[in-house]
Design a protein around this motif. Structure first.
Motif, PDB file in Angstrom:
ATOM      1  N   ALA A 244       0.852  -1.195   0.000  1.00 30.01           N
ATOM      2  CA  ALA A 244       0.000   0.000   0.000  1.00 30.01           C
ATOM      3  C   ALA A 244       0.885   1.241   0.000  1.00 30.01           C
ATOM      4  N   LEU A 246       1.094   5.565   0.028  1.00 30.13           N
ATOM      5  CA  LEU A 246       0.414   6.826   0.303  1.00 30.13           C
ATOM      6  C   LEU A 246       1.440   7.936   0.440  1.00 30.13           C
ATOM      7  N   ASP A 250      -1.564  13.168   0.793  1.00 27.75           N
ATOM      8  CA  ASP A 250      -2.809  12.431   0.577  1.00 27.75           C
ATOM      9  C   ASP A 250      -2.654  11.045   1.183  1.00 27.75           C
ATOM     10  N   LEU A 251      -3.292  10.801   2.294  1.00 32.18           N
ATOM     11  CA  LEU A 251      -3.129   9.551   3.024  1.00 32.18           C
ATOM     12  C   LEU A 251      -4.031   8.433   2.504  1.00 32.18           C
ATOM     13  N   ARG A 252      -4.782   8.687   1.440  1.00 34.36           N
ATOM     14  CA  ARG A 252      -5.552   7.619   0.831  1.00 34.36           C
ATOM     15  C   ARG A 252      -4.607   6.691   0.061  1.00 34.36           C
ATOM     16  N   PRO A 253      -4.698   5.356   0.251  1.00 38.66           N
ATOM     17  CA  PRO A 253      -3.687   4.453  -0.317  1.00 38.66           C
ATOM     18  C   PRO A 253      -3.948   4.064  -1.768  1.00 38.66           C
ATOM     19  N   SER A 254      -2.856   3.774  -2.447  1.00 33.20           N
ATOM     20  CA  SER A 254      -2.883   3.031  -3.705  1.00 33.20           C
ATOM     21  C   SER A 254      -2.334   1.639  -3.394  1.00 33.20           C
ATOM     22  N   ASN A 289      -5.822   4.454  -9.834  1.00 33.41           N
ATOM     23  CA  ASN A 289      -7.091   4.356  -9.112  1.00 33.41           C
ATOM     24  C   ASN A 289      -7.714   5.745  -9.000  1.00 33.41           C
ATOM     25  N   ASP A 290      -8.722   5.885  -8.150  1.00 36.18           N
ATOM     26  CA  ASP A 290      -9.413   7.166  -8.022  1.00 36.18           C
ATOM     27  C   ASP A 290      -8.557   8.219  -7.327  1.00 36.18           C
ATOM     28  N   VAL A 291      -7.485   7.801  -6.668  1.00 33.23           N
ATOM     29  CA  VAL A 291      -6.655   8.725  -5.889  1.00 33.23           C
ATOM     30  C   VAL A 291      -5.527   9.302  -6.719  1.00 33.23           C
ATOM     31  N   ARG A 292      -4.838   8.437  -7.466  1.00 37.13           N
ATOM     32  CA  ARG A 292      -3.663   8.879  -8.234  1.00 37.13           C
ATOM     33  C   ARG A 292      -3.462   7.957  -9.424  1.00 37.13           C
TER      34      ARG A 292
END
Length: 310
Positions: A244, A246, A250-254, A289-292
């Motif tokens: 994972a 991050l 931005d602490l949302r994971p890939s 993904n939706d984050v990066r």
């Protein structure tokens, strides 16, 4: 009826003549293999540090050799010596004769040379054992070896110092950082160990623009699964892991995956702890993904660790 005793006697004689060859062909017991593996690692560790005069090198290795030998039963010790003598012979020994036939050169005789040193160490330790084995060591027919992970669980603590290249949005950026991990290992044999555990790490990326140079932080968490191949002091790792990723902002994971390899050299055990050090190389892939967007990280550097035979 009168022929039966003679036939039985003849069969017994044939079986007696064949028995030594059959015994020689038999694989070693687990305790015998453990003793020989320990002595091979002791000899290789000493050779890696620089071998000088046989007499003094044997003396320096004797405490470790006796610690292993004293844990093995008498029958195991004698069988190991006999097997090692056959190994030396099969490799063209004795070494002095092979050296003479090789034109006074040791090139090409490294395997025979190492086997001879193991034989000589075992023979000397066997000679000293009755007087020098500590009274508190009780020989065990289930002896598993001391300089190995074979047939036991271990805890492994490892730490990395690494350099990396991270590619995202078509741009490569360099960075540096480190990680640490705790792995539970199970030795399947003297040559293979499986490890699984937790890893956490991070690094700083070097970002440059016209205004300034920035060092944003990035972090990972992983569940590494490692297959370790061991050859005396050398070890080779193949690793797979879900990872994972991050960032500081931005602490949302890939979520992605890693494949890695490493090579290392271990020392002898010190109070149940076996230190080692080596180099590692790995690649991580994180799909968009939706984050990066898609991220690829190539990492390499040094790794040190130890395993604890708890």
């Amino acid at each position: 009826m009168s022929r039966s005793p003679r036939i039985a006697a003849a069969c017994s004689l044939v079986l007696a003549l064949l028995a030594p060859d059959d015994a020689a062909a038999e694989p070693p017991t687990r305790a015998e293999a453990a003793l020989l593996h320990d002595l091979e690692k002791i000899v290789e560790s000493k050779a890696n540090a620089g071998w000088k005069i046989d007499r003094y090198e044997l003396e320096a290795m004797m405490p470790d050799a006796l610690e292993s030998l004293c844990n093995a039963p008498e029958r195991t010790r004698l069988d190991a010596l006999e097997r090692q003598a056959r190994t030396v012979e099969s490799l063209g020994g004795p070494i002095t004769e092979a050296y003479r036939k090789n034109g006074g050169k040791l090139s090409g005789l490294s395997e025979l040379h190492a086997a001879t040193r193991v034989h000589d160490l075992l023979a000397e330790a066997l000679r000293r054992a009755p007087a020098e084995c500590p009274f508190w060591i009780t020989p065990s027919p289930t002896f598993r070896g001391l300089q190995t992970d074979a047939y036991r669980f271990t805890l492994n603590l490892e730490t990395d110092g690494l350099f990396l290249l991270r590619r995202s949005e078509g741009t490569f950026l360099p960075g540096a950082g480190g990680s640490g991990r705790l792995l539970l290992g199970r030795g399947l044999s003297h040559h293979f160990t499986l490890l699984f555990g937790l890893e956490f790490g991070g690094w700083a990326i070097i970002e440059q623009n016209e205004a300034a140079t920035n060092f944003p932080l990035e972090f990972i968490g992983a569940l590494p699964f490692v297959v370790r191949h061991v050859r005396e002091t050398w070890q080779y790792d193949l690793e797979l892991a879900p990872v994972a990723f991050l960032t500081q902002s931005d602490l949302r994971p890939s979520v992605g995956g890693r494949v890695g390899v490493s090579i290392g050299v271990s020392t002898l055990r010190i109070r149940r702890i076996m230190p080692w050090a080596g180099l590692q190389l790995s690649a991580e892939y994180y799909p968009e993904n939706d984050v990066r967007g898609t991220i690829v990280v190539i990492k390499g550097g040094g790794r040190v660790g130890f395993d604890w035979d708890f």
